[in-house]
Design a protein around this motif. Structure first.
Motif, PDB file in Angstrom:
ATOM      1  N   ILE A   1      49.688  39.090  22.811  1.00 42.77           N
ATOM      2  CA  ILE A   1      48.208  39.095  23.009  1.00 42.77           C
ATOM      3  C   ILE A   1      47.518  37.775  23.611  1.00 42.77           C
ATOM      4  O   ILE A   1      46.709  37.777  24.512  1.00 42.77           O
ATOM      5  N   VAL A   2      47.847  36.715  22.966  1.00 45.31           N
ATOM      6  CA  VAL A   2      47.138  35.349  23.456  1.00 45.31           C
ATOM      7  C   VAL A   2      47.493  34.997  24.714  1.00 45.31           C
ATOM      8  O   VAL A   2      46.865  34.411  25.424  1.00 45.31           O
ATOM      9  N   THR A   3      48.807  35.022  25.144  1.00 43.75           N
ATOM     10  CA  THR A   3      49.289  34.625  26.398  1.00 43.75           C
ATOM     11  C   THR A   3      48.437  35.024  27.769  1.00 43.75           C
ATOM     12  O   THR A   3      47.926  34.391  28.529  1.00 43.75           O
ATOM     13  N   PRO A   4      48.386  36.406  27.909  1.00 44.48           N
ATOM     14  CA  PRO A   4      47.684  36.818  28.899  1.00 44.48           C
ATOM     15  C   PRO A   4      46.069  36.630  28.818  1.00 44.48           C
ATOM     16  O   PRO A   4      45.465  36.225  29.776  1.00 44.48           O
ATOM     17  N   ILE A   5      45.490  36.524  27.615  1.00 43.69           N
ATOM     18  CA  ILE A   5      44.093  36.136  27.493  1.00 43.69           C
ATOM     19  C   ILE A   5      44.005  34.690  27.849  1.00 43.69           C
ATOM     20  O   ILE A   5      43.260  34.474  28.613  1.00 43.69           O
ATOM     21  N   THR A   6      44.609  33.764  27.576  1.00 42.18           N
ATOM     22  CA  THR A   6      44.560  32.211  27.965  1.00 42.18           C
ATOM     23  C   THR A   6      44.900  32.050  29.400  1.00 42.18           C
ATOM     24  O   THR A   6      44.105  31.420  29.953  1.00 42.18           O
ATOM     25  N   ALA A   7      45.829  32.844  29.920  1.00 40.64           N
ATOM     26  CA  ALA A   7      46.122  32.923  31.365  1.00 40.64           C
ATOM     27  C   ALA A   7      44.959  33.309  32.197  1.00 40.64           C
ATOM     28  O   ALA A   7      44.392  32.802  33.241  1.00 40.64           O
ATOM     29  N   ILE A   8      44.235  34.666  31.634  1.00 37.26           N
ATOM     30  CA  ILE A   8      42.826  35.081  32.214  1.00 37.26           C
ATOM     31  C   ILE A   8      41.880  34.197  32.317  1.00 37.26           C
ATOM     32  O   ILE A   8      41.034  33.784  33.277  1.00 37.26           O
ATOM     33  N   VAL A   9      41.730  33.608  30.995  1.00 35.32           N
ATOM     34  CA  VAL A   9      40.507  32.635  30.874  1.00 35.32           C
ATOM     35  C   VAL A   9      40.616  31.400  31.635  1.00 35.32           C
ATOM     36  O   VAL A   9      39.860  30.706  32.478  1.00 35.32           O
ATOM     37  N   GLY A  10      41.870  30.705  31.648  1.00 33.42           N
ATOM     38  CA  GLY A  10      42.307  29.543  32.553  1.00 33.42           C
ATOM     39  C   GLY A  10      42.090  29.749  33.904  1.00 33.42           C
ATOM     40  O   GLY A  10      41.283  28.914  34.609  1.00 33.42           O
TER      41      GLY A  10
ATOM     42  N   GLY B   1      38.097  29.150  38.527  1.00 37.06           N
ATOM     43  CA  GLY B   1      37.372  29.601  39.503  1.00 37.06           C
ATOM     44  C   GLY B   1      38.402  30.494  40.589  1.00 37.06           C
ATOM     45  O   GLY B   1      38.004  30.857  41.761  1.00 37.06           O
ATOM     46  N   ILE B   2      39.471  30.966  39.862  1.00 38.65           N
ATOM     47  CA  ILE B   2      40.525  31.593  40.704  1.00 38.65           C
ATOM     48  C   ILE B   2      40.460  33.167  40.416  1.00 38.65           C
ATOM     49  O   ILE B   2      40.352  33.655  39.153  1.00 38.65           O
ATOM     50  N   ARG B   3      40.557  33.719  41.532  1.00 41.54           N
ATOM     51  CA  ARG B   3      40.341  35.375  41.173  1.00 41.54           C
ATOM     52  C   ARG B   3      41.602  35.878  40.978  1.00 41.54           C
ATOM     53  O   ARG B   3      42.787  35.680  41.638  1.00 41.54           O
ATOM     54  N   LEU B   4      41.655  36.708  39.975  1.00 40.46           N
ATOM     55  CA  LEU B   4      42.983  37.571  39.581  1.00 40.46           C
ATOM     56  C   LEU B   4      43.124  38.884  40.125  1.00 40.46           C
ATOM     57  O   LEU B   4      41.943  39.237  40.634  1.00 40.46           O
ATOM     58  N   LEU B   5      44.160  39.372  40.553  1.00 40.19           N
ATOM     59  CA  LEU B   5      44.472  40.547  40.982  1.00 40.19           C
ATOM     60  C   LEU B   5      43.730  40.631  42.463  1.00 40.19           C
ATOM     61  O   LEU B   5      42.846  41.552  42.841  1.00 40.19           O
ATOM     62  N   SER B   6      43.703  39.551  43.350  1.00 33.17           N
ATOM     63  CA  SER B   6      43.203  39.377  44.620  1.00 33.17           C
ATOM     64  C   SER B   6      43.626  40.863  45.514  1.00 33.17           C
ATOM     65  O   SER B   6      42.777  41.296  46.125  1.00 33.17           O
ATOM     66  N   TRP B   7      44.833  41.470  45.055  1.00 32.40           N
ATOM     67  CA  TRP B   7      45.236  42.581  45.839  1.00 32.40           C
ATOM     68  C   TRP B   7      44.337  43.734  45.597  1.00 32.40           C
ATOM     69  O   TRP B   7      43.814  44.497  46.519  1.00 32.40           O
ATOM     70  N   TYR B   8      43.824  43.794  44.263  1.00 29.06           N
ATOM     71  CA  TYR B   8      42.864  44.878  43.927  1.00 29.06           C
ATOM     72  C   TYR B   8      41.590  44.400  44.558  1.00 29.06           C
ATOM     73  O   TYR B   8      41.017  45.556  45.166  1.00 29.06           O
ATOM     74  N   SER B   9      40.916  43.435  44.528  1.00 32.19           N
ATOM     75  CA  SER B   9      39.845  43.115  44.963  1.00 32.19           C
ATOM     76  C   SER B   9      39.435  43.196  46.437  1.00 32.19           C
ATOM     77  O   SER B   9      38.673  43.626  46.996  1.00 32.19           O
TER      78      SER B   9
END
Length: 126
Positions: A101-110, A115-123
């Motif tokens: 649970i914590v690993t993905p949350i910390t990666a997303i928050v980090g 200022g890095i967009r996650l899932l740029s393919w989706y955006s």
């Protein structure tokens, strides 16, 4: 096919959640570009980074579904064992769930804080 847990083993749904989580975690680890921030976010590693991010979010969703399933379907009876083994097994189980649970949350928050967009393919597809 037994979907619910019996007295001696987990049901099919719980086993599918287990193995799907294990396989996706291994795939996400393998697809992670790793290294410095310049390397991770370079255009050469864009495809593997996007796959890694997608797998991480899928793992997070599956773990949440797995926890919801565990609330509905109880765990099988544990075999007889010394109290220290029962404690250790529960502790390790909680630590693994915590990391899942914590690993993905910390990666997303980090990434968000940098200022890095996650899932740029989706955006980009929208």
């Amino acid at each position: 096919m037994q979907t619910s847990t019996s007295r001696s083993r987990y049901g099919t749904v719980a086993q599918i959640f287990h193995w799907l989580t294990a396989i996706l975690v291994i795939m996400a680890f393998y697809m992670g570009p790793g290294g410095s921030e310049e390397r991770v976010y370079s255009s050469a590693n864009d495809c593997s980074r996007q796959i890694h991010e997608t797998l991480g979010i899928i793992v997070f969703a599956i773990v949440l579904l797995r926890i919801l399933w565990r609330l509905k379907d109880s765990a099988p009876e544990q075999p007889p064992m010394p109290p220290w083994m029962k404690f250790s097994s529960k502790l390790v189980h909680l630590v693994l769930y915590g990391l899942l649970i914590v690993t993905p949350i910390t990666a997303i928050v980090g990434a968000w804080l940098e200022g890095i967009r996650l899932l740029s393919w989706y955006s980009a597809a929208r």
